[in-house]
Design a protein around this motif. Sequence first.
Motif, PDB file in Angstrom:
ATOM      1  N   PRO A  63      -1.891  15.960  31.414  1.00  0.00           N
ATOM      2  CA  PRO A  63      -1.938  16.084  32.877  1.00  0.00           C
ATOM      3  C   PRO A  63      -0.634  15.683  33.575  1.00  0.00           C
ATOM      4  N   GLY A  64       0.084  14.707  32.988  1.00  0.00           N
ATOM      5  CA  GLY A  64       1.189  14.092  33.731  1.00  0.00           C
ATOM      6  C   GLY A  64       2.457  14.898  33.799  1.00  0.00           C
ATOM      7  N   ILE A  65       2.433  16.088  34.293  1.00  0.00           N
ATOM      8  CA  ILE A  65       3.649  16.918  34.348  1.00  0.00           C
ATOM      9  C   ILE A  65       4.645  16.407  35.385  1.00  0.00           C
ATOM     10  N   LEU A  66       4.165  15.650  36.373  1.00  0.00           N
ATOM     11  CA  LEU A  66       5.052  15.107  37.411  1.00  0.00           C
ATOM     12  C   LEU A  66       5.429  13.660  37.134  1.00  0.00           C
ATOM     13  N   GLY A  67       4.972  13.116  36.038  1.00  0.00           N
ATOM     14  CA  GLY A  67       5.121  11.679  35.801  1.00  0.00           C
ATOM     15  C   GLY A  67       3.927  10.971  36.434  1.00  0.00           C
ATOM     16  N   HIS A  68       3.870   9.663  36.207  1.00  0.00           N
ATOM     17  CA  HIS A  68       2.706   8.902  36.678  1.00  0.00           C
ATOM     18  C   HIS A  68       2.812   8.549  38.157  1.00  0.00           C
ATOM     19  N   ALA A  69       1.659   8.520  38.784  1.00  0.00           N
ATOM     20  CA  ALA A  69       1.537   8.004  40.160  1.00  0.00           C
ATOM     21  C   ALA A  69       2.529   8.658  41.111  1.00  0.00           C
ATOM     22  N   HIS A  70       2.644   9.962  41.048  1.00  0.00           N
ATOM     23  CA  HIS A  70       3.512  10.670  41.995  1.00  0.00           C
ATOM     24  C   HIS A  70       3.030  10.354  43.418  1.00  0.00           C
ATOM     25  N   PRO A  71       3.949   9.912  44.298  1.00  0.00           N
ATOM     26  CA  PRO A  71       3.512   9.420  45.609  1.00  0.00           C
ATOM     27  C   PRO A  71       2.680  10.426  46.412  1.00  0.00           C
ATOM     28  N   GLN A  72       3.028  11.713  46.343  1.00  0.00           N
ATOM     29  CA  GLN A  72       2.261  12.701  47.115  1.00  0.00           C
ATOM     30  C   GLN A  72       0.842  12.871  46.578  1.00  0.00           C
ATOM     31  N   VAL A  73       0.723  12.757  45.253  1.00  0.00           N
ATOM     32  CA  VAL A  73      -0.613  12.908  44.659  1.00  0.00           C
ATOM     33  C   VAL A  73      -1.460  11.677  44.975  1.00  0.00           C
ATOM     34  N   VAL A  74      -0.842  10.508  44.837  1.00  0.00           N
ATOM     35  CA  VAL A  74      -1.571   9.265  45.123  1.00  0.00           C
ATOM     36  C   VAL A  74      -2.013   9.237  46.582  1.00  0.00           C
TER      37      VAL A  74
END
Length: 423
Positions: A63-74
């Motif tokens: 799942p982590g294609i953007l890296g962890h805890a991407h601010p926009q997703v969070v």
Amino acid sequence: MHFDGSEQLYERARKRIPGGVNSPVRAFGAVGGHPFFVERAQGPWLFDVDGNRYLDYVCSWGPGILGHAHPQVVDAVQRACAGGLTFGAPTAGEVELAELIGVCVPDVEMVRLVSSGTEAVMSAVRVARGYTGREKIVKFAGNYHGHSDGLLVKAGSGLMTQSVPDSAGVPPGYAASTLTAVYNDEASVRALMEENHGQVAAVVVEPVAANMGVVPPKKGFLEFLRRITKEKNSLLIFDEVITGFRLGLGGASEYTGVHADLYTFGKIVGGGMPLAAYGGRRDIMSSVAPLGAVYQAGTLSGNPVAVAAGIATLKILMDDPDIYERIDRRARTLAAAYRSAGLTVNRAGSLLSAFFVPGGQVENYEDACRCDREAFADYFRHMLERGIYVAPSQFEAMFVSDAHSDELIGETSRAVAAHFGGI
Ligand SMILES: *Cc1c(COP(=O)(O)O)cnc(C)c1O
């Protein structure tokens, strides 16, 4: 490195949770030692409860294609949470996510949201059976399609490093309608399709296999599957739970130019939350209840918080398609480092595997099984000691995310060279 906290948790965990983990490969069975317990994650980093930091190439297994805890997703998740966690009634977000999936993968004219990849593939197979009125399916040895009964046959990945070849508790009758072919071997498919003429509902395939390590399709293989399924009036299902939104926005159909009838998605599509999807041709998906006679339901399906994470993730990918160019380039650099170390490397986009079969070729499950698991375990421990977390099994992909900078890729390449150079 200190592991006291993880050791204590593992001891407690094993008393209450089978093997101490909620999914088998997390137990490090293939590499020895015990798992570290994660406290939090940020960008390319995982932090364990003992304060150790790891450069993460597992990325939650995809799942982590953007890296962890991407601010926009969070942020999207937090806003969704504040509005209520689940309603069991339709929301605007579900419509938006269904539309976004259709924009990225135009073959997906209609889509149903579910909560896991297992559910997605199980449901797609049921739809294929309902639509065609046929019972059998063809799958490939070493392809994993989740843990539903009928699909736990020669299923790769976590199962390759367990002592059980498949699974106890699956009645032989369930598996009997699952026919197993050899990946990248047209003759094995043709033989099954001919022996079972008029009985095969679907061929289900990982268009780029990533659960026996990464094994790309040979030139013409997917085209052949497309042709023979058409010829035999069977459906073609692309299980894109890993490849969807990973090989590019359009997934495998865009990457390979071959188009399936049904698709399954998971991992990236949920942006790190429990969400998956299956969909495809409108005439086929019209057989799903309440439109049609194929029943499939879910209390938490289309969960508003998960949907918010999925939408935010897809929008970031759609707004910055250069992401794919970046992660592919970095994966190529890593692949070169493993090749220089004498390993057999398979890569497709930002997915790669370094097989411990020196100078060999890995084109199917049997090839993958020939790798040196001891040497792999050695290498795994070496990387972990240097703060680099690769999957604790030879039969998993290495995932590169947009948070893996060129500098970090360089560091990883040097750690690879150090291990194989005997430094
Ligand atoms: C991970 C995976 C699944 C199962 O998804 P879960 O969310 O773990 O149930 C199915 N198919 C493929 C190709 C996968 O990689």
